[in-house]
Each structure stands twice: as C-alpha cells, then as structure tokens.
Design an enzyme around this catalytic site. Structure first.
Site, PDB file in Angstrom:
ATOM      1  N   ASP A  19       0.549  -1.209  -0.085  1.00 46.51           N
ATOM      2  CA  ASP A  19      -0.008  -0.031   0.079  1.00 46.51           C
ATOM      3  C   ASP A  19       0.902   1.239   0.037  1.00 46.51           C
ATOM      4  O   ASP A  19       0.408   2.203  -0.205  1.00 46.51           O
ATOM      5  CB  ASP A  19      -0.949   0.082   1.180  1.00 46.51           C
ATOM      6  N   TRP A 131     -12.960  -4.270  15.252  1.00 40.62           N
ATOM      7  CA  TRP A 131     -13.112  -4.205  13.730  1.00 40.62           C
ATOM      8  C   TRP A 131     -13.726  -5.816  13.695  1.00 40.62           C
ATOM      9  O   TRP A 131     -13.018  -6.551  14.078  1.00 40.62           O
ATOM     10  CB  TRP A 131     -11.582  -4.434  13.107  1.00 40.62           C
ATOM     11  N   TYR A 133     -14.833  -8.250  11.074  1.00 39.85           N
ATOM     12  CA  TYR A 133     -14.418  -8.354   9.524  1.00 39.85           C
ATOM     13  C   TYR A 133     -14.834  -9.992   9.298  1.00 39.85           C
ATOM     14  O   TYR A 133     -14.373 -10.819   9.744  1.00 39.85           O
ATOM     15  CB  TYR A 133     -13.397  -8.161   8.971  1.00 39.85           C
ATOM     16  N   LYS A 164     -16.186  -1.301  13.836  1.00 42.27           N
ATOM     17  CA  LYS A 164     -15.825  -1.032  12.534  1.00 42.27           C
ATOM     18  C   LYS A 164     -16.115  -1.907  11.540  1.00 42.27           C
ATOM     19  O   LYS A 164     -15.894  -3.382  11.633  1.00 42.27           O
ATOM     20  CB  LYS A 164     -14.381  -0.577  12.658  1.00 42.27           C
ATOM     21  N   LYS A 166     -17.001  -3.129   7.209  1.00 40.98           N
ATOM     22  CA  LYS A 166     -16.880  -2.946   6.044  1.00 40.98           C
ATOM     23  C   LYS A 166     -18.184  -2.552   5.208  1.00 40.98           C
ATOM     24  O   LYS A 166     -19.187  -3.570   5.455  1.00 40.98           O
ATOM     25  CB  LYS A 166     -16.110  -4.034   5.087  1.00 40.98           C
ATOM     26  N   SER A 189     -15.083   1.494   7.264  1.00 39.61           N
ATOM     27  CA  SER A 189     -13.640   1.589   6.930  1.00 39.61           C
ATOM     28  C   SER A 189     -13.637   2.074   5.438  1.00 39.61           C
ATOM     29  O   SER A 189     -14.430   1.882   4.714  1.00 39.61           O
ATOM     30  CB  SER A 189     -12.960   0.055   6.992  1.00 39.61           C
ATOM     31  N   GLY A 190     -12.614   2.649   5.300  1.00 40.85           N
ATOM     32  CA  GLY A 190     -12.317   3.227   3.842  1.00 40.85           C
ATOM     33  C   GLY A 190     -12.132   2.297   2.640  1.00 40.85           C
ATOM     34  O   GLY A 190     -12.683   2.764   1.578  1.00 40.85           O
ATOM     35  N   GLY A 191     -11.366   1.297   2.928  1.00 42.24           N
ATOM     36  CA  GLY A 191     -11.384   0.178   1.800  1.00 42.24           C
ATOM     37  C   GLY A 191     -10.005   0.507   0.988  1.00 42.24           C
ATOM     38  O   GLY A 191      -9.327   1.697   1.000  1.00 42.24           O
TER      39      GLY A 191
HETATM   40  P1  FBP Z   1      -8.456   1.161   4.905  1.00 35.59           P
HETATM   41  O1  FBP Z   1      -9.262   2.481   5.066  1.00 35.59           O
HETATM   42  O2  FBP Z   1      -6.943   1.511   4.123  1.00 35.59           O
HETATM   43  O3  FBP Z   1      -9.294   0.222   4.259  1.00 35.59           O
HETATM   44  O4  FBP Z   1      -8.100   0.964   6.254  1.00 35.59           O
HETATM   45  C1  FBP Z   1      -9.015   0.142   7.106  1.00 35.59           C
HETATM   46  C2  FBP Z   1      -8.671  -0.998   7.719  1.00 35.59           C
HETATM   47  O5  FBP Z   1      -9.404  -1.573   8.677  1.00 35.59           O
HETATM   48  C3  FBP Z   1      -7.260  -1.078   8.587  1.00 35.59           C
HETATM   49  O6  FBP Z   1      -7.276  -0.675   9.792  1.00 35.59           O
HETATM   50  C4  FBP Z   1      -6.765  -2.400   8.282  1.00 35.59           C
HETATM   51  O7  FBP Z   1      -5.626  -2.579   8.078  1.00 35.59           O
HETATM   52  C5  FBP Z   1      -7.131  -2.636   6.887  1.00 35.59           C
HETATM   53  O8  FBP Z   1      -8.346  -1.799   6.705  1.00 35.59           O
HETATM   54  C6  FBP Z   1      -7.579  -4.145   6.612  1.00 35.59           C
HETATM   55  O9  FBP Z   1      -8.211  -4.389   5.391  1.00 35.59           O
HETATM   56  P2  FBP Z   1      -8.211  -5.848   4.682  1.00 35.59           P
HETATM   57  O10 FBP Z   1      -9.035  -6.564   5.573  1.00 35.59           O
HETATM   58  O11 FBP Z   1      -8.601  -5.501   3.543  1.00 35.59           O
HETATM   59  O12 FBP Z   1      -6.844  -6.453   4.976  1.00 35.59           O
END
Ligand code: FBP
Length: 240
Positions: A19, A131, A133, A164, A166, A189-191
């Site tokens: 990145d 977070w 996910y 947090k 997605k 999260s920004g993505g």
């Molecule tokens: P971004 O805005 O760059 O997506 O950051 C948010 C985040 O949650 C970070 O804290 C984390 O490192 C990353 O995204 C994890 O992304 P992925 O699950 O796609 O690896």
C-alpha cells in the site's frame, strides 16, 4: 451522536509494503495528516512508541491496535493480541482496537481475547473498538449485507463502544446494521484506494445511513493531496 473520523495506519503489518510509496511509508508523513482534525490515529504499538514524541506534540488522539497479523499465512484467519491494554494506556491511547474475523474457525479465540480487552479497557477508562470483518471458509456463499448486519449486532453484544465494519454497498442493509448495533456506534472502513469522487460519494452515502463516522487509511494517505481530501472528508463526516 458523536461523529468520528479516524485515520487508520496499521496496514503495513496487515498488507506488507504494497500500500505504500516513498512518502507514506514514513510515519511522520501520516502524523502530519492526522493533526488536521482527526478524532483518532490508529497504529500498532511500535509506531506509537517510536513516534510518540511527535504524536503527543501534535496532540493527536491515539488509538492502539492490540492485535495484528501479516498476510503471509494462508488459511483460516486468526489475529492474536500482541499489545496489552496497559501498554496502550501508558502510550497515551484513549481507545484500543482489536480485529475479530467473524466466521473464522478461530473466531472463538478472538471473541474471547476481545472480551478480556473490553473488560480491562473499560476498567482503565479506555474505549474498546472492534473491527469486525467476516472472513474464512464458513462465510463463503453468505450475503455481504447479512454478514454486515450480523457483525453490527455482535459488536453490541460483545460490549464494543464502536464497531468498525466494511460497507456492503447497500444503504438499506447499513441502516439495518445501525439499528442492530443499538448503542454501539458504527464506523465504516475506507477500503482500498479508489477515485476521490467515488470515495467521497461512499462517505456521503454511509453517513446518510446514520453511522457515527469512518476509519479511513489508504484513500487518504495514498491521495495526491491528503490534507485537501481531509478537509472535504471532515465536512461530510464531522460536519465541519
Ligand atoms: P483502509 O481505509 O485503508 O481500508 O483501512 C481500514 C482497515 O480496517 C485498516 O485498519 C486495516 O489494516 C485494513 O483496513 C484491513 O483491510 P483488509 O481486511 O482488506 O486487509
């Protein structure tokens, strides 16, 4: 509801150097962005330790990620705790963050670690941010909307102050997630990096669904002018 805009900078560990470019690989570049009105800068403890002087001098509110993993290991995701709540407090954090891969074969370990973190963080006066996910084989074939809504509810039930998530891309599912999260606030999260107009549209869309804010990394610090973008983002997310 308090609005929140966090700047995430824990991607080095999570993604490797893919990145980064010459500018944003330097934590000082990020600290210089974070001082432009972010509600929190999210880093692993090493950056908080090594750059603590500059973070404190700029009075940047600090959030320390307590777990992390690299992208080298394949298979079901597990991210273990590598920093304690006490260390985070000592480093000046007002909040701690922890990633739970919901649906992973190892989610039980992460849910358990988070429960201990949440208890200790609250007893020391720190906020606990989860977070959440969904990831792993068991999540395959399930709808993104349903998993996002489910994650929001888990955030409430495990006692996170902020969860947090997605964004699945569906406003009605996000509105349902906000309702499911109850008094736990949602940040999106920004993505990965996209165009500025697409990114700002997503910011407007998610804020219109009633979330508390965003936690953004790559779309800000990979931008040509991160400070100009921060100003636009602050207007959308924080209303100032
Ligand atoms: P971004 O805005 O760059 O997506 O950051 C948010 C985040 O949650 C970070 O804290 C984390 O490192 C990353 O995204 C994890 O992304 P992925 O699950 O796609 O690896």
């Amino acid at each position: 509801m308090k609005k929140r805009l966090y700047l995430a900078y824990d991607q080095g560990m999570e993604h490797g150097l893919s990145d980064f470019d010459y500018r944003n690989m330097d934590p000082l570049f990020i600290i210089n962005i974070a001082k432009h009105g972010y509600s929190g800068l999210i880093v692993q403890k090493g950056i908080a330790e090594k750059y603590g002087r500059e973070i404190k001098k700029a009075r940047i509110p600090l959030i320390i990620k307590l777990n992390g993993k690299t992208n080298i290991v394949k298979g079901e995701p597990l991210s273990r705790q590598i920093c304690s709540v006490k260390e985070a407090k000592k480093l000046g954090a007002f909040a701690v963050g922890y990633t739970i891969y919901l649906g992973s074969e190892y989610e039980g370990i992460m849910l358990h670690e988070f429960s201990e973190i949440e208890r200790e963080a609250h007893s020391l006066g720190l906020q606990a941010i989860a977070w959440i996910y969904p990831k792993g084989k068991s999540t395959e074939g399930r709808s993104k909307d349903e998993l996002m809504e489910y994650s929001a509810r888990v955030g409430l039930e495990i006692g996170a102050d902020v969860v947090k998530l997605k964004y699945s891309g569906n406003p009605s599912a996000l509105k349902k997630a906000v309702r499911a999260a109850g008094r736990t606030e949602i940040v999106i999260s920004g993505g990965e990096k996209t165009t500025e107009s697409k990114f700002l549209k997503t910011a407007r869309d998610v804020m219109a669904c009633g979330v508390s804010g965003m936690a953004v990394g790559r779309n800000v610090w990979e931008a040509k002018d991160p400070i100009a973008l921060t100003k636009k983002l602050k207007r959308i997310v924080l209303g100032k």
